[in-house]
Design a protein around this motif. Structure first.
Motif, PDB file in Angstrom:
ATOM      1  N   SER A 162      10.613  -5.354   6.669  1.00  0.00           N
ATOM      2  CA  SER A 162       9.775  -6.409   6.119  1.00  0.00           C
ATOM      3  C   SER A 162       8.988  -5.944   4.906  1.00  0.00           C
ATOM      4  CB  SER A 162       8.792  -6.908   7.192  1.00  0.00           C
ATOM      5  OG  SER A 162       7.927  -5.856   7.604  1.00  0.00           O
ATOM      6  N   ARG A 163       9.000  -4.636   4.615  1.00  0.00           N
ATOM      7  CA  ARG A 163       8.195  -4.116   3.515  1.00  0.00           C
ATOM      8  C   ARG A 163       9.065  -3.448   2.452  1.00  0.00           C
ATOM      9  NH1 ARG A 163       4.951  -3.223   7.973  1.00  0.00           N
ATOM     10  NH2 ARG A 163       5.634  -1.093   8.320  1.00  0.00           N
ATOM     11  N   ARG A 164       8.674  -3.688   1.198  1.00  0.00           N
ATOM     12  CA  ARG A 164       9.298  -3.008   0.062  1.00  0.00           C
ATOM     13  C   ARG A 164       8.222  -2.187  -0.647  1.00  0.00           C
ATOM     14  NH1 ARG A 164      10.521  -8.200   2.001  1.00  0.00           N
ATOM     15  NH2 ARG A 164      12.759  -8.504   1.917  1.00  0.00           N
ATOM     16  N   ILE A 165       8.665  -1.160  -1.361  1.00  0.00           N
ATOM     17  CA  ILE A 165       7.730  -0.276  -2.042  1.00  0.00           C
ATOM     18  C   ILE A 165       7.993  -0.339  -3.540  1.00  0.00           C
ATOM     19  CG2 ILE A 165       6.799   2.062  -2.154  1.00  0.00           C
ATOM     20  CD1 ILE A 165       6.526   0.701   0.590  1.00  0.00           C
ATOM     21  N   ASN A 166       6.928  -0.515  -4.326  1.00  0.00           N
ATOM     22  CA  ASN A 166       7.051  -0.574  -5.775  1.00  0.00           C
ATOM     23  C   ASN A 166       7.173   0.828  -6.386  1.00  0.00           C
ATOM     24  OD1 ASN A 166       6.802  -3.383  -5.806  1.00  0.00           O
ATOM     25  ND2 ASN A 166       4.581  -3.304  -6.047  1.00  0.00           N
ATOM     26  N   ASN A 167       7.699   0.886  -7.596  1.00  0.00           N
ATOM     27  CA  ASN A 167       7.721   2.121  -8.405  1.00  0.00           C
ATOM     28  C   ASN A 167       8.350   3.291  -7.658  1.00  0.00           C
ATOM     29  OD1 ASN A 167       6.082   0.704 -10.369  1.00  0.00           O
ATOM     30  ND2 ASN A 167       4.348   1.104  -9.028  1.00  0.00           N
TER      31      ASN A 167
END
Length: 411
Positions: A162-167
């Motif tokens: 359910s979670r994505r991580i930026n950069n």
């Protein structure tokens, strides 16, 4: 003369673009998941005396709300660079199938947006990407049965993806004798704090015929900002991106761990295995989750004055059975025990999910699923724990049941 030069430059750019396009492969893809939900004990707010209000509800909803999948569309492509090396990219947007609204906080490509290189030495990608522990362990978690609807309450260990991580910089090795591994790192980028809001993770798996084993570690500094608050509409450290305590007119959000937004560090250890026996596949996963060093106001609010560490130990068991090439059924059980913080006994959640899927074709399927959850103890908001099936509004009581019938079409 200047006008001729501009026209000449435009022609050269057009020719170059045409040549680049001829050497690359771009694919438009996606899926639409829509259906009908029935949910008991949906929390609607709070009475003047502090007791919770709730009622049953029936609604149409996208698959991102107690469904198998979240509706999406995307573009992905490759370009041959020679010597077995390829350039790759993916741009993927989530949306609500029932109203057309953008998901992931209104991000145009909120599900994924990355570019990279792949070859004999592995794959390196850069951009907004899934947590790598979900990549490796998700396929043997309850997500393989019912998508995010079957995952742990609040998807507390992230294996429901359910979670994505930026950069993020991510590396995934090639598979050698059944084994592969991966790593990811996101620097965070907080001025004056080299480790502020950074995220890093490791994962590996091993497959031998019908047996598969995977393990992973995930670490996020200032998780209220880096792991839970990375959508375009996510506010800063003064606000709670993990959930909310609710109001007289609004339901609580993620009472399981919403009270831990001031954690300096969020980390998970997870391991699991699956084994296929004929038409049946059994998957077992254990995860340990810690919200550490509570009380860091640079990470998030701390209305309850918590200090120390809040720990969750979790176990899941999933059994799927292939009735026919185009039909399957399955059952999963999840156990979550939150150790709580000083002065609180913690909370325990038991959840049972059943699902059935039938493929009308390779691209279109019908499905039905049901989830029942019961909670005990004291949750992160310091109240008697209430049930909270992932993506649904929290219950007004310690139990909740949700059922859904839906259709998925892939393109």
């Amino acid at each position: 003369m200047k006008k001729k030069h501009v026209i000449y430059s435009a022609v050269i750019l057009a020719i170059t673009a045409d040549n680049a396009q001829a050497q690359s492969n771009v694919t438009l893809y996606g899926l639409i998941d829509s259906g009908i939900n029935y949910v008991t004990n949906t929390q609607t707010g709070r009475n003047a005396n502090g007791t919770l209000n709730g009622k049953s509800s029936v609604s149409m909803s996208d698959g991102g709300v107690h469904g198998m999948f979240g509706s999406r569309w995307g573009l992905k492509g490759t370009e041959e660079l020679g010597g077995g090396l390829k350039a790759i990219f993916t741009l993927e947007s989530g949306f609500g199938a029932n109203n057309g609204a953008l998901a992931q906080g209104g991000a145009m490509f909120g599900r994924q947006a990355f570019v990279g290189l792949t070859g004999r030495a592995g794959t390196v990608t850069v951009g907004r990407q899934y947590d790598i522990t979900g990549d490796f362990l998700g396929p043997i978690s309850p997500a393989m049965l019912a998508g995010i609807s079957g995952c742990l309450p609040g998807d507390v260990d992230g294996l429901g993806r359910s979670r994505r991580i930026n950069n993020t910089i991510k590396y995934v090795s090639p598979t050698y004798r059944g084994m592969s591994f991966g790593a990811m790192y996101a620097p965070g980028g907080r001025t004056g704090d080299l480790t502020g809001s950074q995220v890093w993770a490791l994962a590996a798996n091993y497959t031998l015929e019908d047996f598969s084993f995977a393990a992973g570690y995930f670490n996020a500094r200032d998780p209220n900002l880096s792991a839970f608050g990375n959508n375009p509409n996510s506010p800063g450290a003064a606000s709670n991106n993990m959930g909310s305590i609710g109001s007289p007119t609004a339901a609580q959000v993620n009472p399981i761990f919403a009270g831990y937004a001031s954690a300096h560090t969020y980390e998970t250890y997870s391991a699991g295995a699956s084994y296929a026996i004929g038409h049946a596949t059994l998957g077992l996963v254990y995860s340990h989750v810690a919200f550490k060093a509570l009380g860091d106001l640079n990470a998030g609010p701390n209305p309850f004055g918590y200090t120390g560490t809040a720990i969750f130990n979790n176990g899941t068991a999933t059994l799927t059975y292939l009735l026919a090439p185009d039909a399957s059924v399955g059952l999963s059980y999840t156990y979550t025990h939150g150790g709580g913080v000083a002065g609180h006994e913690g909370s325990t959640y038991h959840q049972l999910t059943a699902a059935a899927r039938y493929f009308l074709s390779k691209r279109t399927e019908l499905y039905a699923l049901g989830t029942y959850q019961i909670a005990h103890g004291t949750d992160s908001l310091g109240q008697p724990a209430v049930a909270n099936i992932e993506l649904l509004s929290a219950s007004s009581t310690n139990h909740q049941f949700a059922a859904r019938a839906g259709i998925v079409h892939r393109f």
